[in-house]
Design a protein around this motif. Structure first.
Motif, short mmCIF file in Angstrom:
data_model
loop_
_atom_site.label_atom_id
_atom_site.label_comp_id
_atom_site.label_asym_id
_atom_site.label_seq_id
_atom_site.Cartn_x
_atom_site.Cartn_y
_atom_site.Cartn_z
N SER A 135 0.64 -1.17 0.04
CA SER A 135 -0.09 -0.11 0.07
C SER A 135 0.96 1.17 0.07
N SER A 186 -5.59 5.79 -7.79
CA SER A 186 -5.43 5.16 -6.31
C SER A 186 -6.36 4.16 -6.29
N GLU A 187 -7.56 4.37 -6.80
CA GLU A 187 -8.93 3.53 -6.37
C GLU A 187 -8.40 2.01 -7.16
N THR A 218 -5.47 0.40 -5.36
CA THR A 218 -5.70 -0.34 -4.16
C THR A 218 -6.65 -1.65 -4.50
N VAL A 259 -5.40 -4.85 -2.34
CA VAL A 259 -6.32 -5.49 -1.51
C VAL A 259 -7.15 -6.68 -1.88
N GLU A 272 -14.18 -5.86 6.68
CA GLU A 272 -13.05 -4.86 6.74
C GLU A 272 -13.26 -3.26 6.82
N GLU A 273 -14.58 -2.87 6.76
CA GLU A 273 -14.92 -1.71 6.77
C GLU A 273 -14.64 -0.93 5.24
N ARG A 274 -14.87 -1.92 4.18
CA ARG A 274 -14.77 -1.35 2.82
C ARG A 274 -15.99 -0.74 2.31
N SER A 275 -15.76 0.21 1.83
CA SER A 275 -17.12 1.04 1.24
C SER A 275 -17.57 0.19 0.18
N MET A 298 -17.08 1.40 -2.92
CA MET A 298 -17.25 2.58 -3.84
C MET A 298 -15.97 2.83 -4.82
N GLY A 299 -14.92 1.76 -4.94
CA GLY A 299 -14.02 2.24 -5.66
C GLY A 299 -14.29 2.17 -7.10
N ILE A 348 -16.46 5.20 -7.79
CA ILE A 348 -15.31 6.47 -8.00
C ILE A 348 -14.85 6.60 -9.27
#
Lengths: 102, 140
Positions: free
Chosen positions: B13, B45-46, B49, B53, B102-105, B107-108, B111
């Motif tokens: 990361s 960046s998205e 990521t 991930v 894992e608190e992933r939104s 939304m990648g 966006i």
């Protein structure tokens, strides 16, 4: 990513500095959770983003997690002073519906 | 003008900000607006990521960021040789995530689609994923 805070009139103001992405997410979560844990009696929590230069969807996940934690405590949370680019991410993701911008 | 570049790096990361800075430096000759620059950095960046991930969930692999300038058109590709996506259409849906704990939104991709003019995702299980993006620079 650096986090600073202040308490004014029983409101917790949290200032995020730098970039909130996958690299900084874990430390940010831990730091924010510790801050929330030692300020459980505050009326509101305000996340101030005036010094946050970058955020992507990983940051949205971090904020949703903190929102859930604060909701359990019955503490409303808000967002203040995002940059144009951070504001765009927050709008697209619908985050303002749970953490209004003030 | 015409120009192209490609860079390959480890899927850690720490390299997300590296990838953002590489694409920002590469497109500077196009004189992008501040908004265009931040949109493109966020989209890259998205995509990176996703490789870090989801592409390589258990180990470090290689991520390739390549870009091509053709006149006003900027073509970007971010690819990995990781586990691949079993259902690309599902992955493109807003709020869909395979890692909700894992608190992933989720939304990648939403966006990326909002910030770029064209997005195409090609994925093959056990072989990897490639996200191709196009954005016209200087056209409001």
């Amino acid at each position: 990513m650096e986090v600073k805070y202040s308490v004014d009139k029983n409101n917790l103001y949290v200032y995020l500095f730098g970039e909130l992405d996958e690299y900084s997410a874990r430390d940010s979560k831990n730091t924010l959770d510790r801050l929330i844990d030692v300020h459980t009696g505050v009326n509101n929590v305000v996340f101030n983003f005036s010094h946050l230069s970058f955020m992507d969807s990983t940051g949205i996940g971090v904020l949703i997690g903190r929102y859930k934690k604060l909701k359990k405590l019955g503490t409303p949370s808000f967002i203040q002073s995002p940059s144009v680019s951070v504001n765009k991410i927050l709008q697209i993701s619908g985050l303002y519906e749970i953490m209004p911008k003030i | 003008m015409k120009n192209k570049m490609s860079v390959t790096f480890d899927s850690c990361s720490e390299n997300e900000s590296f990838a953002r800075n590489v694409i920002a430096s590469f497109i500077l000759p196009l004189n992008p607006s501040v908004d265009e620059l931040s949109d493109i950095k966020t989209a890259v960046s998205e995509a990176v990521t996703n490789c870090v991930v989801h592409g390589y969930p258990d180990d470090i692999g290689q991520v390739t960021l390549s870009a091509e300038i053709d006149g006003d058109d900027l073509h970007i590709a971010v690819s990995d040789c990781g586990v691949g996506i079993s259902d690309v259409n599902k992955a493109l849906e807003p709020f869909y995530t395979t890692k909700p704990d894992e608190e992933r939104s989720g939304m990648g991709f939403t966006i990326i689609k909002a910030f770029m003019d064209e997005v195409n995702v090609v994925s093959c299980l056990s072989k990897g994923t490639k996200v191709e993006m196009v954005k016209k620079i200087g056209v409001k």
